[in-house]
Design an enzyme around this catalytic site. Structure first.
Site, PDB file in Angstrom:
ATOM      1  CE  LYS A  17       0.830   1.348   4.479  1.00 54.81           C
ATOM      2  NZ  LYS A  17       1.622   2.524   4.839  1.00 54.81           N
ATOM      3  CD  GLN A 101      13.562  -0.904   9.446  1.00 55.85           C
ATOM      4  OE1 GLN A 101      14.643  -0.473   9.064  1.00 55.85           O
ATOM      5  NE2 GLN A 101      13.215  -0.910  10.722  1.00 55.85           N
ATOM      6  CB  ALA A 102       9.652   0.380   2.312  1.00 59.24           C
ATOM      7  N   GLY A 103       7.498   1.737   4.628  1.00 54.02           N
ATOM      8  CA  GLY A 103       6.205   2.429   4.710  1.00 54.02           C
ATOM      9  C   GLY A 103       5.223   1.906   3.679  1.00 54.02           C
ATOM     10  CG  LEU A 104       6.347   0.612   0.285  1.00 56.14           C
ATOM     11  CD1 LEU A 104       7.257  -0.049  -0.749  1.00 56.14           C
ATOM     12  CD2 LEU A 104       5.480   1.686  -0.385  1.00 56.14           C
ATOM     13  N   GLY A 105       3.708  -1.217   3.978  1.00 53.26           N
ATOM     14  CA  GLY A 105       2.770  -2.153   4.608  1.00 53.26           C
ATOM     15  C   GLY A 105       2.970  -3.600   4.196  1.00 53.26           C
ATOM     16  N   GLY A 107       4.533  -6.195   5.602  1.00 54.59           N
ATOM     17  CA  GLY A 107       4.253  -7.147   6.684  1.00 54.59           C
ATOM     18  C   GLY A 107       2.772  -7.165   7.039  1.00 54.59           C
ATOM     19  CB  SER A 108       0.234  -4.460   7.396  1.00 50.19           C
ATOM     20  OG  SER A 108       0.933  -3.760   8.382  1.00 50.19           O
ATOM     21  CG  ASP A 141      -0.581   0.495   8.701  1.00 48.97           C
ATOM     22  OD1 ASP A 141      -1.295   1.334   9.276  1.00 48.97           O
ATOM     23  OD2 ASP A 141       0.572   0.727   8.292  1.00 48.97           O
TER      24      ASP A 141
HETATM   25  O1  C5P Z   1       0.058  -0.947  15.151  1.00 46.65           O
HETATM   26  P1  C5P Z   1       1.469  -1.194  14.774  1.00 46.65           P
HETATM   27  O2  C5P Z   1       2.067  -2.378  15.497  1.00 46.65           O
HETATM   28  O3  C5P Z   1       1.702  -1.288  13.302  1.00 46.65           O
HETATM   29  O4  C5P Z   1       2.279   0.084  15.245  1.00 46.65           O
HETATM   30  C1  C5P Z   1       3.681   0.096  15.381  1.00 46.65           C
HETATM   31  C2  C5P Z   1       4.068   1.259  16.261  1.00 46.65           C
HETATM   32  O5  C5P Z   1       3.796   2.495  15.577  1.00 46.65           O
HETATM   33  C3  C5P Z   1       3.289   1.355  17.552  1.00 46.65           C
HETATM   34  O6  C5P Z   1       3.903   0.612  18.567  1.00 46.65           O
HETATM   35  C4  C5P Z   1       3.316   2.833  17.845  1.00 46.65           C
HETATM   36  O7  C5P Z   1       4.562   3.185  18.412  1.00 46.65           O
HETATM   37  C5  C5P Z   1       3.302   3.454  16.469  1.00 46.65           C
HETATM   38  N1  C5P Z   1       1.944   3.872  16.027  1.00 46.65           N
HETATM   39  C6  C5P Z   1       1.352   4.996  16.592  1.00 46.65           C
HETATM   40  N2  C5P Z   1       0.115   5.377  16.169  1.00 46.65           N
HETATM   41  C7  C5P Z   1      -0.525   4.712  15.189  1.00 46.65           C
HETATM   42  C8  C5P Z   1       0.059   3.575  14.587  1.00 46.65           C
HETATM   43  C9  C5P Z   1       1.307   3.180  15.043  1.00 46.65           C
HETATM   44  O8  C5P Z   1       1.923   5.640  17.485  1.00 46.65           O
HETATM   45  N3  C5P Z   1      -1.720   5.147  14.770  1.00 46.65           N
END
Ligand code: C5P
Length: 277
Positions: A17, A101-105, A107-108, A141
Site C-alpha cells: 500500500k 522498513q519502507a512504509g509500504l505495509g 508485513g501488514s 495497518d
Molecule cells: O500498530 P502497529 O504495530 O503497526 O504500530 C507500530 C508502532 O507504531 C506502535 O507501537 C506505535 O509506536 C506506532 N503507532 C502509533 N500510532 C498509530 C500507529 C502506530 O503511534 N496510529
C-alpha cells in the site's frame, strides 16, 4: 487475489500500500496516534504459499527476515488459531518483493493475506468483517488490506472506510537503501509541526481531481535520518512534480518520473530501488 487452489494448499499474492496523504491528529491515552489517511493498494506484491502440515514452518526468500513468532505471518497464524479455536499446523513460504522498513505495509499485507488464506482453507467459516476486526489486534495497518483497495483510514489506522477507485496517473516509487523504524518515527513526532489541513478536505480534493499529497510523518523521519530530506529534494530537483514519503518511510512516491533519462538520474541521485506502480 487467489492464484491457484488444490485441497489443503493455496498460493496468494499479498499487495503493498501507499499513503496518498497521512495526517496525524493527536496522541491518544494508549500511546498510539490518532490519524487520518488515504490508503491505496498498489500492484507491487509478495507471494505467499500455504499448506496444511504436521508442524508449523515459515521460510522466506529474503534470508534477512526473521521467520519466528515476531514475523506478522506467524502472528496472524497464532491469532487465527486463538480466535477460531481450530487446531492445525501450516507450512508457509513467503516470496518477498516488497521492501521492508519502507512504509509500504508489506508485513501488514502478509498478515491480512494469511488470515484470509487460513479462513479459505477452513471453508470460509468466518466473515471478512470478523477477520478484519481480529487483525487490528496485531497491527494498525492490517484492517486496510480487507478493503477493496482504496480506503480512508482513521483511529489508529484500523477504522476503514471503503472508497471508490481513484483515477491517478501512474505513480513511481523510490526506496532509498536506508530504512526507518515506525515506532522511532512516531516517537520523534512533534505534533506542533503537523499540517493543519482538515483531512476530509484533502479527501474531497483527491476525488475532485485536485490531489494534494502530504505526510505528517516526513518531518520526524527526516529528523531521524536527514538523508531522507536530501532524497526528497533530489527527486524534486530532477523534475518529479512532487515527492512524498509513504507511511513512516523510507520510500517516496511521485509522478512525473516516467522518462527513462529522469529515472536514471533519480536512481543516481537517490541510489535507490525504483518501481512504477
Ligand atoms: O500498530 P502497529 O504495530 O503497526 O504500530 C507500530 C508502532 O507504531 C506502535 O507501537 C506505535 O509506536 C506506532 N503507532 C502509533 N500510532 C498509530 C500507529 C502506530 O503511534 N496510529
Amino acid at each position: 487475489m487467489e492464484h491457484r487452489r488444490t485441497p489443503g494448499m493455496l498460493t496468494l499474492v499479498s499487495p503493498a500500500k501507499v499513503n496518498l496523504f497521512l495526517r496525524i491528529l493527536g496522541k491518544r491515552a494508549d500511546g498510539y496516534h490518532e490519524l487520518a489517511s488515504l490508503f491505496q493498494a498498489i500492484d507491487l506484491f509478495d507471494t505467499l504459499h500455504f499448506s496444511l502440515a504436521k508442524e508449523d514452518t515459515l521460510t522466506c526468500s529474503d534470508p534477512t527476515l526473521s521467520c519466528d513468532h515476531t514475523n506478522l505471518v506467524i502472528k496472524a497464524l497464532n491469532l487465527f488459531r486463538r480466535k477460531s479455536g481450530l487446531q492445525f499446523c501450516m507450512k508457509l513460504h513467503l516470496e518477498k518483493r516488497i521492501p521492508t522498513q519502507a512504509g509500504l505495509g508489506g508485513g501488514s499485507g502478509n498478515a491480512a493475506t494469511t488470515l484470509w488464506a487460513l479462513n479459505a482453507l477452513h471453508n470460509f467459516k468466518f466473515s471478512e468483517n470478523e477477520l478484519q476486526t481480529w487483525s487490528s489486534e496485531i497491527g494498525s495497518d492490517i484492517p486496510f488490506f480487507f478493503s477493496h483497495g482504496t480506503a480512508y483510514c482513521t483511529g489508529r489506522g484500523e477504522k476503514v472506510r471503503d472508497l471508490p477507485k481513484l483515477t491517478l496517473s501512474p505513480l513511481s516509487l523510490f526506496k532509498p537503501p536506508e530504512g526507518v523504524s515506525t515506532p522511532e518515527v512516531y516517537k520523534a513526532l512533534n505534533l506542533q509541526l503537523c499540517a493543519k489541513i482538515d483531512p476530509e478536505k484533502l479527501l474531497e480534493d483527491f476525488y475532485s481531481g485536485d490531489p494534494f499529497f502530504l505526510n505528517d510523518l516526513e518531518e520526524p523521519a527526516f529528523r531521524l535520518l536527514p538523508l531522507l530530506r536530501h532524497y526528497k529534494t533530489s527527486l524534486l530537483e530532477k523534475g518529479c512534480s512532487f515527492a512524498v514519503m509513504s507511511g513512516s518511510g523510507s520510500s517516496f512516491l511521485s509522478v512525473g518520473a516516467s522518462s527513462s533519462n529522469l529515472r536514471k538520474s533519480v536512481r543516481r541521485a537517490v541510489g535507490s530501488w525504483y518501481e512504477e506502480v
